[in-house]
Design a protein around this motif. Structure first.
Motif, PDB file in Angstrom:
ATOM      1  N   VAL A   1       0.854  -1.180   0.000  1.00  0.00           N
ATOM      2  CA  VAL A   1       0.000   0.000   0.000  1.00  0.00           C
ATOM      3  C   VAL A   1       0.890   1.230   0.000  1.00  0.00           C
ATOM      4  O   VAL A   1       1.890   1.283   0.726  1.00  0.00           O
ATOM      5  CB  VAL A   1      -0.909   0.019   1.247  1.00  0.00           C
ATOM      6  CG1 VAL A   1      -1.797   1.244   1.254  1.00  0.00           C
ATOM      7  CG2 VAL A   1      -1.748  -1.239   1.333  1.00  0.00           C
ATOM      8  N   SER A   2       0.539   2.214  -0.822  1.00  0.00           N
ATOM      9  CA  SER A   2       1.269   3.478  -0.793  1.00  0.00           C
ATOM     10  C   SER A   2       0.270   4.630  -0.884  1.00  0.00           C
ATOM     11  O   SER A   2      -0.761   4.488  -1.532  1.00  0.00           O
ATOM     12  CB  SER A   2       2.291   3.535  -1.930  1.00  0.00           C
ATOM     13  OG  SER A   2       1.634   3.496  -3.173  1.00  0.00           O
TER      14      SER A   2
ATOM     15  N   ASP B   1      -7.671   6.880   0.604  1.00  0.00           N
ATOM     16  CA  ASP B   1      -7.218   7.121  -0.768  1.00  0.00           C
ATOM     17  C   ASP B   1      -5.773   6.645  -0.903  1.00  0.00           C
ATOM     18  O   ASP B   1      -4.837   7.434  -0.760  1.00  0.00           O
ATOM     19  CB  ASP B   1      -7.343   8.605  -1.101  1.00  0.00           C
ATOM     20  CG  ASP B   1      -7.018   8.910  -2.550  1.00  0.00           C
ATOM     21  OD1 ASP B   1      -7.018   7.974  -3.377  1.00  0.00           O
ATOM     22  OD2 ASP B   1      -6.750  10.090  -2.860  1.00  0.00           O
ATOM     23  N   VAL B   2      -5.601   5.349  -1.132  1.00  0.00           N
ATOM     24  CA  VAL B   2      -4.271   4.758  -1.267  1.00  0.00           C
ATOM     25  C   VAL B   2      -4.199   3.922  -2.539  1.00  0.00           C
ATOM     26  O   VAL B   2      -5.220   3.585  -3.134  1.00  0.00           O
ATOM     27  CB  VAL B   2      -3.913   3.865  -0.051  1.00  0.00           C
ATOM     28  CG1 VAL B   2      -3.775   4.683   1.219  1.00  0.00           C
ATOM     29  CG2 VAL B   2      -4.926   2.741   0.135  1.00  0.00           C
ATOM     30  N   ASN B   3      -2.985   3.599  -2.946  1.00  0.00           N
ATOM     31  CA  ASN B   3      -2.766   2.692  -4.066  1.00  0.00           C
ATOM     32  C   ASN B   3      -2.428   1.319  -3.508  1.00  0.00           C
ATOM     33  O   ASN B   3      -1.519   1.192  -2.683  1.00  0.00           O
ATOM     34  CB  ASN B   3      -1.606   3.186  -4.932  1.00  0.00           C
ATOM     35  CG  ASN B   3      -1.932   4.485  -5.616  1.00  0.00           C
ATOM     36  OD1 ASN B   3      -2.998   4.648  -6.187  1.00  0.00           O
ATOM     37  ND2 ASN B   3      -1.015   5.431  -5.550  1.00  0.00           N
ATOM     38  N   VAL B   4      -3.147   0.308  -3.952  1.00  0.00           N
ATOM     39  CA  VAL B   4      -2.892  -1.074  -3.545  1.00  0.00           C
ATOM     40  C   VAL B   4      -2.260  -1.783  -4.737  1.00  0.00           C
ATOM     41  O   VAL B   4      -2.798  -1.761  -5.838  1.00  0.00           O
ATOM     42  CB  VAL B   4      -4.189  -1.784  -3.111  1.00  0.00           C
ATOM     43  CG1 VAL B   4      -3.908  -3.228  -2.728  1.00  0.00           C
ATOM     44  CG2 VAL B   4      -4.857  -1.031  -1.964  1.00  0.00           C
ATOM     45  N   THR B   5      -1.094  -2.377  -4.495  1.00  0.00           N
ATOM     46  CA  THR B   5      -0.375  -3.064  -5.561  1.00  0.00           C
ATOM     47  C   THR B   5      -0.231  -4.538  -5.206  1.00  0.00           C
ATOM     48  O   THR B   5       0.209  -4.873  -4.101  1.00  0.00           O
ATOM     49  CB  THR B   5       1.024  -2.451  -5.761  1.00  0.00           C
ATOM     50  OG1 THR B   5       0.871  -1.061  -6.050  1.00  0.00           O
ATOM     51  CG2 THR B   5       1.764  -3.122  -6.906  1.00  0.00           C
TER      52      THR B   5
ATOM     53  N   THR C   1       3.725  -6.959 -11.191  1.00  0.00           N
ATOM     54  CA  THR C   1       2.835  -6.253 -10.280  1.00  0.00           C
ATOM     55  C   THR C   1       1.616  -5.729 -11.026  1.00  0.00           C
ATOM     56  O   THR C   1       1.636  -5.579 -12.249  1.00  0.00           O
ATOM     57  CB  THR C   1       3.551  -5.070  -9.594  1.00  0.00           C
ATOM     58  OG1 THR C   1       4.004  -4.165 -10.599  1.00  0.00           O
ATOM     59  CG2 THR C   1       4.712  -5.549  -8.741  1.00  0.00           C
TER      60      THR C   1
ATOM     61  N   ILE D   1      -1.741  -2.855 -10.260  1.00  0.00           N
ATOM     62  CA  ILE D   1      -2.469  -1.923  -9.406  1.00  0.00           C
ATOM     63  C   ILE D   1      -3.886  -2.456  -9.232  1.00  0.00           C
ATOM     64  O   ILE D   1      -4.566  -2.771 -10.215  1.00  0.00           O
ATOM     65  CB  ILE D   1      -2.517  -0.506 -10.017  1.00  0.00           C
ATOM     66  CG1 ILE D   1      -1.107   0.032 -10.252  1.00  0.00           C
ATOM     67  CG2 ILE D   1      -3.336   0.437  -9.147  1.00  0.00           C
ATOM     68  CD1 ILE D   1      -0.310   0.270  -9.006  1.00  0.00           C
TER      69      ILE D   1
ATOM     70  N   THR E   1      -7.580  -1.736  -8.314  1.00  0.00           N
ATOM     71  CA  THR E   1      -8.484  -0.586  -8.220  1.00  0.00           C
ATOM     72  C   THR E   1      -9.788  -0.898  -7.498  1.00  0.00           C
ATOM     73  O   THR E   1     -10.495   0.016  -7.081  1.00  0.00           O
ATOM     74  CB  THR E   1      -8.806  -0.039  -9.626  1.00  0.00           C
ATOM     75  OG1 THR E   1      -9.374  -1.085 -10.409  1.00  0.00           O
ATOM     76  CG2 THR E   1      -7.550   0.497 -10.298  1.00  0.00           C
TER      77      THR E   1
END
Length: 118
Positions: free
Chosen positions: A19-20, A33-37, A45, A47, A49
């Motif tokens: 998570v970033s 509001d994070v990016n899950v990879t 990898t 992303i 959504t």
């Protein structure tokens, strides 16, 4: 007896998620509001959504260590939930400081409000 062994393709087996950003501040009531990879066994990898979940308490002010889950994997993110302030001058909504104080509107504090000459 026939024993069937299925070999899954490495590109479809989930190895981990990340998570970033790892630290985030949100205003009370707002979503995470994070990016899950996702990282797969073949190390590619993707992303993610949709389809992930978290245990964020959006109504609880303060710091939380939040767990994000996707397909049996989990990752952690540090979240600070703050109150929000609406600027009476420009209408911008922005978060308070962690102690609840007003950090001043990020839009208005950079505007020139007066000039004087002598």
């Amino acid at each position: 007896r026939i024993i069937r062994i299925e070999i899954m393709e490495l590109k479809t087996v989930l190895k981990s998620i990340s998570v970033s950003p790892s630290d985030i501040t949100i205003m009370i009531g707002n979503p995470l509001d994070v990016n899950v990879t996702a990282t797969y066994l073949d190390n590619h990898t993707e992303i993610i959504t949709s389809g992930w979940s978290s245990n964020l308490d959006r109504g609880k002010l303060g710091k939380q260590v939040v767990t994000v889950c996707y397909k049996g994997m989990d990752a952690h993110v540090n979240v600070t939930v703050t109150q929000s302030i609406t600027c009476p001058i420009c209408g911008t909504i922005y978060p308070t400081n962690e102690d609840g104080s007003d950090p001043d509107c990020p839009v208005c504090k950079s505007k020139v409000v007066s000039i004087s000459a002598t």
